[in-house]
Enzyme design. Structure first.
Site, mmCIF file in Angstrom:
data_model
loop_
_atom_site.group_PDB
_atom_site.id
_atom_site.type_symbol
_atom_site.label_atom_id
_atom_site.label_comp_id
_atom_site.label_asym_id
_atom_site.label_seq_id
_atom_site.Cartn_x
_atom_site.Cartn_y
_atom_site.Cartn_z
ATOM 1 N N ASP A 109 0.826 -1.214 0.000
ATOM 2 C CA ASP A 109 0.000 0.000 0.000
ATOM 3 C C ASP A 109 0.862 1.268 0.000
ATOM 4 O O ASP A 109 0.426 2.308 -0.494
ATOM 5 C CB ASP A 109 -0.932 0.007 1.221
ATOM 6 C CG ASP A 109 -2.116 -0.946 1.063
ATOM 7 O OD1 ASP A 109 -2.146 -1.707 0.071
ATOM 8 O OD2 ASP A 109 -3.019 -0.914 1.923
ATOM 9 N N HIS A 134 -18.093 -31.147 -13.979
ATOM 10 C CA HIS A 134 -19.544 -30.993 -13.861
ATOM 11 C C HIS A 134 -20.041 -31.685 -12.598
ATOM 12 O O HIS A 134 -19.587 -32.806 -12.311
ATOM 13 C CB HIS A 134 -20.228 -31.628 -15.085
ATOM 14 C CG HIS A 134 -21.709 -31.564 -15.032
ATOM 15 N ND1 HIS A 134 -22.398 -30.391 -15.246
ATOM 16 C CD2 HIS A 134 -22.637 -32.529 -14.752
ATOM 17 C CE1 HIS A 134 -23.700 -30.640 -15.129
ATOM 18 N NE2 HIS A 134 -23.870 -31.928 -14.821
#
Ligand SMILES: Cc1cc2nc3c(=O)[nH]c(=O)nc-3n(C[C@H](O)[C@H](O)[C@H](O)COP(=O)(O)OP(=O)(O)OC[C@H]3O[C@@H](n4cnc5c(N)ncnc54)[C@H](O)[C@@H]3O)c2cc1C
Length: 455
Positions: A306, A437
């Site tokens: 940051d 799936h």
């Protein structure tokens, strides 16, 4: 004689802690100086505590909707005290684990406020005592703090920042959130789920303005279902805390009232003034200027996270830490590809994106095809009763490659790293991926096929 280290890292947030560990793994003698708590903003007042609160909020909402999937629960109510206790215990547990990791890597953790006097010397102040330590290399990882609005100063009680919002003594009846960015929207989900009447006021034209327009609109619609009011395209001009409830006045003269006002309008790098002056560090406003190796204008002094104002994300800080730590220990590593760092937002539903957005491509005049996949057509999403959202794949037509993916939906953040691996892949490679799936990931497949056609 001052104790000497190969590398001194200042700030033990995700950036500093990662940098210290990597330097130690390359056999450097490392000190990690932290003025408060190991883990920095991320662990103590950021990512982790907010995700703990969001987990309770999500469970509460699921419990309230359980009857829809055949489970009768007589009542579901939050126990705020226990939620807070759990959050504090989780944070404390990770602090302990991080301290143990530092010890295991023989990193000397020093508690105190660090000021760099010279490129090779650091003064650490703690409890009125001051010690000097020496360093061959220094990594500044001093993080950021919430931006305070000049006309709406924090008082820690009524006008609060995200830090106080994580630890409120009670669930407030009402809350106005100034700023519909990432932290404001995540906080809105926590408190709306807990029963607080939440209103967001955002100066720009939509929520989450850093993402595509459709994302902000979709989130606003979903927020309405949670009882969150969103007012966009208008600024707050003043807050009157002398009245109960507190009055918030908007630009158009409209007044709204709430028990708490959370100001969440972004974060500003924390960079020690004395250090900047002593080193004559090149700055760009509040951020430290670095080159592609994350080295500042002073050779041997690096800055990451940051403090350099790039991503304001914990995983952005750790990725930068990898590069700075390599260079600080004699391994030549260059800048990272910011286009591959995912952005993640843990709202209900979640948002995750990587690469270029659709809006950015249009603004740059890049010809694109956008493929879409929908959660409501996905077996797993329907089974889980979490059908809000969609996934958009942005294909640059001339290159025939994916340049960006944006996903809004249940646990979308979990697919962010996978989405990053699809950027730039050839259609041949894309066509070789098999999506298991039934999983939510099949929605990504739908969007890829929609953008490229059958492979
Ligand atoms: C509420 C909230 C939620 C967030 N959620 C997410 C999320 O889900 N995902 C995500 O990726 N990011 C999130 N973030 C952002 C993330 O926390 C920051 O990007 C990340 O912590 C930055 O890491 P850093 O190492 O640069 O700095 P920080 O974590 O801020 O650490 C800097 C450390 O330096 C110390 N320090 C500063 N100056 C000195 C000095 N002179 N001497 C000694 N020590 C010093 C500070 O005490 C601090 O501990 C969130 C932030 C907030 C506020």
């Amino acid at each position: 004689m001052a104790e000497k280290f190969d590398v001194v890292v200042i700030g033990a947030g995700p950036g500093g802690a990662r940098a210290a560990r990597r330097c130690a793994q390359r056999d450097a003698q490392v000190a990690l100086v932290e003025k408060e708590f190991i883990g920095g903003t991320c662990l103590n007042w950021g990512c982790i505590p907010l995700k703990v609160l969001l987990a309770s909020a999500h469970t509460l909402l699921s419990a309230k909707r359980a009857a829809e999937i055949g489970i009768d629960i007589s009542s579901a109510t939050p126990n705020w005290h226990k939620i807070q206790q759990r959050k504090d215990a989780i944070v404390a547990g990770f602090r302990k684990a991080m301290t143990a990791t530092a010890k295991a890597h023989k990193i000397k953790v020093i508690t105190g406020w660090a000021v760099v006097n010279k490129p090779n010397q650091i003064k650490v102040e703690s409890d009125g005592q001051s010690i000097d330590i020496g360093a061959e290399r220094i990594i500044l990882a001093t993080g950021s703090k919430p931006i305070e609005l000049a006309n709406i100063p924090f008082d820690g009680q009524t006008v609060i920042s995200s830090k106080e919002a994580l630890s409120l003594p009670q669930i407030p009846k009402s809350m106005i959130i100034i700023g519909g960015g990432v932290i404001g929207c995540e906080m809105a989900c926590v408190y709306a789920a807990m029963g607080t009447k939440v209103s967001i006021v955002e100066a720009l034209s939509r929520l989450l303005p850093m993402e595509d327009e459709w994302v902000g609109r979709l989130i606003e619609r979903e927020f309405k279902k949670l009882g969150i009011d969103s007012t966009t395209g208008i600024k707050v001009t003043s807050v009157d805390t002398k009245t109960t409830p507190t009055k918030v006045v908007l630009e158009d003269g409209q007044t709204i009232e709430a028990e708490k006002v959370l100001v969440s309008v972004g974060r500003r790098p924390t960079v020690d003034k004395e250090t900047v002056e002593a080193l004559n560090l090149k700055m760009n406003g509040p951020t430290i200027v670095v080159n592609e190796k994350f080295e500042t204008s002073v050779p041997g002094v690096y800055a990451i996270g940051d403090a350099v104002g790039t991503t304001f994300l914990a995983h952005g800080a750790t990725t930068e830490a990898e590069v700075a730590a390599a260079n600080a220990t004699g391994v030549n590593r260059q800048m990272i590809d910011y286009g591959l760092i995912p952005r993640v937002i843990f709202t209900f539903p979640e948002v995750a994106s990587v690469g270029k957005t659709e809006d950015a491509c249009k603004a740059e005049g890049i010809e694109i095809s956008v493929g879409k996949g929908f959660f409501k057509g996905n077996g797993r999403s329907v089974a889980h009763n979490e059908t809000a959202g969609q996934i958009r794949v942005v294909r640059e037509n001339s290159a025939n490659r994916i340049v960006g993916i944006t996903m809004v939906g249940s646990i979308a953040t979990e697919f962010a790293a996978f989405a990053a691996t699809l950027i730039g892949l050839s259609p041949e490679k894309l066509g070789q991926i098999t999506y298991p799936h039934p999983t939510i990931s099949e929605t990504i497949e739908d969007a890829v096929i929609d953008a490229f056609g059958p492979f």
